[in-house]
Design a protein around this motif. Structure first.
Motif, short mmCIF file in Angstrom:
data_model
loop_
_atom_site.label_atom_id
_atom_site.label_comp_id
_atom_site.label_asym_id
_atom_site.label_seq_id
_atom_site.Cartn_x
_atom_site.Cartn_y
_atom_site.Cartn_z
N ARG A 72 39.19 56.86 42.83
CA ARG A 72 38.28 55.91 43.49
C ARG A 72 38.28 54.60 42.73
NH1 ARG A 72 33.97 58.93 40.72
NH2 ARG A 72 32.63 57.42 39.69
N ILE A 73 37.99 53.54 43.45
CA ILE A 73 37.86 52.22 42.84
C ILE A 73 36.44 52.13 42.28
CG2 ILE A 73 37.76 49.74 43.30
CD1 ILE A 73 39.94 50.31 45.48
N VAL A 74 36.34 51.72 41.02
CA VAL A 74 35.03 51.64 40.37
C VAL A 74 34.59 50.20 40.11
CG1 VAL A 74 35.10 53.95 39.37
CG2 VAL A 74 36.03 52.01 38.07
N TYR A 75 35.53 49.25 40.20
CA TYR A 75 35.19 47.84 39.99
C TYR A 75 36.25 46.99 40.66
CZ TYR A 75 34.11 43.39 37.78
OH TYR A 75 33.79 42.08 37.57
N GLU A 76 35.78 45.91 41.27
CA GLU A 76 36.71 45.00 41.94
C GLU A 76 36.06 43.62 42.02
OE1 GLU A 76 39.05 44.83 46.23
OE2 GLU A 76 37.87 46.59 45.72
N ASN A 77 36.81 42.60 41.62
CA ASN A 77 36.39 41.22 41.84
C ASN A 77 37.62 40.41 42.23
OD1 ASN A 77 37.75 40.48 39.48
ND2 ASN A 77 35.89 40.17 38.27
N VAL B 147 39.64 48.11 29.99
CA VAL B 147 38.65 49.12 30.33
C VAL B 147 38.86 50.37 29.48
CG1 VAL B 147 38.24 48.38 32.71
CG2 VAL B 147 40.04 50.02 32.23
N CYS B 148 37.78 51.11 29.33
CA CYS B 148 37.82 52.40 28.66
C CYS B 148 36.90 53.34 29.43
CB CYS B 148 37.34 52.28 27.21
SG CYS B 148 37.33 53.87 26.33
N VAL C 75 39.78 48.00 39.26
CA VAL C 75 39.77 49.14 38.35
C VAL C 75 39.58 50.42 39.16
CG1 VAL C 75 38.60 50.25 36.40
CG2 VAL C 75 38.71 47.75 36.52
N SER C 76 40.46 51.40 38.91
CA SER C 76 40.33 52.71 39.56
C SER C 76 40.34 53.80 38.52
CB SER C 76 41.52 52.96 40.51
OG SER C 76 41.45 52.11 41.63
#
Length: 188
Positions: free
Chosen positions: A174-179, A95-96, A184-185
């Motif tokens: 905060r969490i911005v992506y999760e699967n 991630v970036c 990703v936080s």
């Protein structure tokens, strides 16, 4: 303003495609990529830079071979770049993030955890949240990515100790992506 790019489709990457992507990188980044022992780390080093360029393009910034420099704590910077940015990668993704304010980002693979690790890195409040969760590993990595993003935001490194960073009392993350594979936080 925060812009984020995530890559996790490694099945689409082959040697020919990587060679094309390398043309976008400055020599120093290519050298850094090839210094990694693990192939996945080399790929992530290349891809994370390309994610950075992709965000630059979206923001109408010049697309050029930016030279990353690193602060003594390892945080990447670019002399004269008008925004803050941060990069992270793991086995299953990279991630970036680019922002108009200081930012930290972290991505972690979902995996089994050692219960002794909880006591070393999680505050008492965080340990309680994990114990009460139906998905203990997932909750641990939610907390872990928040802690890592805070460390990367502040630039303090791990010297402060993760135990003292209580994410239950922090509104910067905060969490911005999760699967099923990654979490990703960000911290800002």
């Amino acid at each position: 303003m925060i812009k984020i790019r995530l890559f996790n489709q490694y099945e689409k990457i082959d040697e020919s495609y990587l060679n094309q992507l390398e043309l976008l990188l400055p020599e120093s980044r290519i050298k850094k990529a090839y210094n990694y022992k693990k192939e996945k780390d080399k790929i992530n080093c290349i891809l994370s830079y390309v994610l950075f360029l992709s965000l630059c393009k979206e923001m109408n910034l010049p697309i050029k071979k930016y030279e990353f420099t690193y602060e003594k704590n390892g945080k990447p910077t670019i002399s004269g770049f008008p925004y803050y940015f941060n990069i992270s990668h793991c086995d299953k993704g990279c991630v970036c993030a680019i922002s108009d304010q200081p930012i930290g980002i972290d991505i972690q693979d979902m995996r089994k955890i050692n219960p002794r690790l909880l006591e070393k890195v999680c505050s008492f409040n965080e340990q309680k949240n994990i114990q009460e969760s139906l998905e203990k590993e997932r909750e641990f990595f939610r907390i872990w990515t928040k802690k890592e993003s805070l460390v990367k935001l502040s630039g303090i490194g791990l010297s402060q100790g993760l135990f003292s960073l209580d994410t239950t009392k922090n509104s910067q993350t905060r969490i911005v992506y999760e699967n099923e594979d990654v979490i990703v936080s960000i911290a800002h």
